[in-house]
Write an enzyme that holds these catalytic residues in place. Structure first.
Site, mmCIF file in Angstrom:
data_model
loop_
_atom_site.group_PDB
_atom_site.id
_atom_site.type_symbol
_atom_site.label_atom_id
_atom_site.label_comp_id
_atom_site.label_asym_id
_atom_site.label_seq_id
_atom_site.Cartn_x
_atom_site.Cartn_y
_atom_site.Cartn_z
ATOM 1 N N LYS A 101 45.337 54.407 23.471
ATOM 2 C CA LYS A 101 46.454 54.192 24.418
ATOM 3 C C LYS A 101 46.767 52.725 24.629
ATOM 4 C CE LYS A 101 42.379 54.740 26.500
ATOM 5 N NZ LYS A 101 41.421 55.646 27.076
ATOM 6 N N GLU A 186 35.908 53.669 30.424
ATOM 7 C CA GLU A 186 36.112 52.730 29.332
ATOM 8 C C GLU A 186 34.899 51.805 29.235
ATOM 9 O OE1 GLU A 186 39.136 52.731 27.347
ATOM 10 O OE2 GLU A 186 39.069 54.607 28.426
ATOM 11 N N ASP A 197 44.276 51.525 32.567
ATOM 12 C CA ASP A 197 44.300 52.636 31.609
ATOM 13 C C ASP A 197 45.440 53.612 31.956
ATOM 14 O OD1 ASP A 197 42.812 54.290 29.472
ATOM 15 O OD2 ASP A 197 42.873 55.660 31.177
ATOM 16 N N LYS A 201 48.958 54.675 29.806
ATOM 17 C CA LYS A 201 49.385 56.059 29.544
ATOM 18 C C LYS A 201 50.781 56.310 30.124
ATOM 19 C CE LYS A 201 44.596 57.558 29.234
ATOM 20 N NZ LYS A 201 43.396 57.897 30.017
HETATM 21 N N1 HSE Z 1 38.574 56.132 30.450
HETATM 22 C C1 HSE Z 1 39.537 57.155 30.218
HETATM 23 C C2 HSE Z 1 39.523 58.098 31.405
HETATM 24 C C3 HSE Z 1 39.203 57.889 28.935
HETATM 25 O O1 HSE Z 1 38.638 57.976 32.255
HETATM 26 O O2 HSE Z 1 40.419 58.930 31.516
HETATM 27 C C4 HSE Z 1 40.306 58.767 28.390
HETATM 28 O O3 HSE Z 1 41.464 58.053 28.050
#
Ligand code: HSE
Length: 318
Positions: A101, A186, A197, A201
């Site tokens: 991503k 992560e 993150d 997305k």
């Molecule tokens: N670190 C991400 C989460 C992993 O906790 O959703 C999946 O993209």
């Protein structure tokens, strides 16, 4: 029977999950596609005794410049060298499938442009919501809609932490350690807890839903590191749960988006999404409201999305 050779860059948790599915479910994949999908090479810089030694290489050219490789699966993580490797693979006429991503969000236009230019597929279902087939649905079954809004719980680590703080009164730091041990977080969990993150997305969702690329750095982002037990109790008093929501809306032709903790009424379907589960709640002008729910992280759920993308390439070459 036609053969499709797959090279995997980075057979770690997610790449290893894709490998497991491609080997364990080889027969069913062959039956459904009429194509024999073979794992051809695995690029890894460290010893991986769990895989057949003859598949391992530490030279990216054995995959990227190998005329026998048809599909490159990129599961290395990180923006570089992953992006350069994907561009090189496409330039060499290979289809690319990725779960990355951060790389897709950072270089969305360059990567999708390279696929068009080189007439190859660039598929990234696994990059949002792990095993949940939301990107494919947006581009296919739902594509007769004008999309009005998306609200996503798209980070498993933060949803796990908020759930444990809400249900068990657990301490933020203890639950973060627990999420790391369970393998959701992560490598640097700052990306999870500060909402980075989720912003990556949301960037990908927004590009597909609204045909508009908004760089992750332009998405106002607040994580959950400042949320306290007191905030959670105050929300509960109001009949709400605090969730980290990746939120984009279209109003008067403008897309606005944010990642932030929001108070979600207990009656809303997103309030029932607990622990490491993800959900994406989409409003379209024709379909109304739809919600996709499932495991957003982990080897096999994310591997399942990667293999789905490989299968759609196999069906096409057939
Ligand atoms: N670190 C991400 C989460 C992993 O906790 O959703 C999946 O993209």
């Amino acid at each position: 029977m036609k053969k499709l050779n797959v090279g995997i860059l980075g057979p770690g948790t997610v790449g290893g999950g894709a490998y497991e599915i491609l080997t364990k479910n080889k027969d069913v994949i062959e039956k459904r596609t009429g194509v024999s999908v073979e794992v051809f090479k695995l690029l890894t810089r460290r010893p991986r005794p769990e895989f057949p030694a003859e598949l391992l290489t530490d030279d990216p050219d054995d995959i990227l410049n190998n005329p026998d490789v048809n599909v490159v699966v990129e599961t290395m993580g990180g923006i570089q060298p992953a992006t350069s490797f994907m561009l090189q693979a496409m330039k060499n006429g290979k289809h690319v499938v990725t779960a990355n991503k951060a790389a897709v969000a950072a270089n969305y236009e360059e990567l999708t442009g390279a696929a068009l230019e080189n007439e190859v597929k660039f598929l990234f279902e696994a990059s949002v919501g792990g095993g949940i087939p939301v990107l494919t649905a947006i581009q296919n079954a739902l594509s007769g809609n004008n999309f009005l809004e998306v609200m996503g719980i798209v980070n498993g680590t933060t949803n796990y932490i908020l759930t444990k703080m809400t249900e068990d009164g657990a301490d933020y730091k203890d639950v973060l350690k627990d999420a790391q041990a369970k393998g959701f977080a992560e490598a640097d969990p700052t990306a999870d807890v500060e909402g980075i993150d989720a912003a990556n997305k949301l960037c990908i969702l927004t590009a597909l839903l609204f045909d508009k690329y908004i760089a992750p750095s332009d998405i106002p982002t607040t994580g959950i590191s400042q949320i306290t037990g007191t905030d959670i109790a105050a929300a509960a008093e109001e009949g709400c749960k605090i969730k980290l929501i990746a939120h984009a809306t279209l109003k008067d032709g403008q897309v606005s988006c944010s990642v932030a903790p929001e108070k979600i009424p207990n009656s809303h379907p997103l309030a029932g999404v607990s622990n490491e589960f993800n959900a994406v709640y989409i409003t379209g002008d024709m379909v109304g409201e739809v919600m996709f729910y499932g495991k957003g992280a982990g080897a096999l759920p994310t591997g399942s999305a990667i293999v789905g993308d490989i299968i759609s390439i196999a069906k096409e070459i057939k």
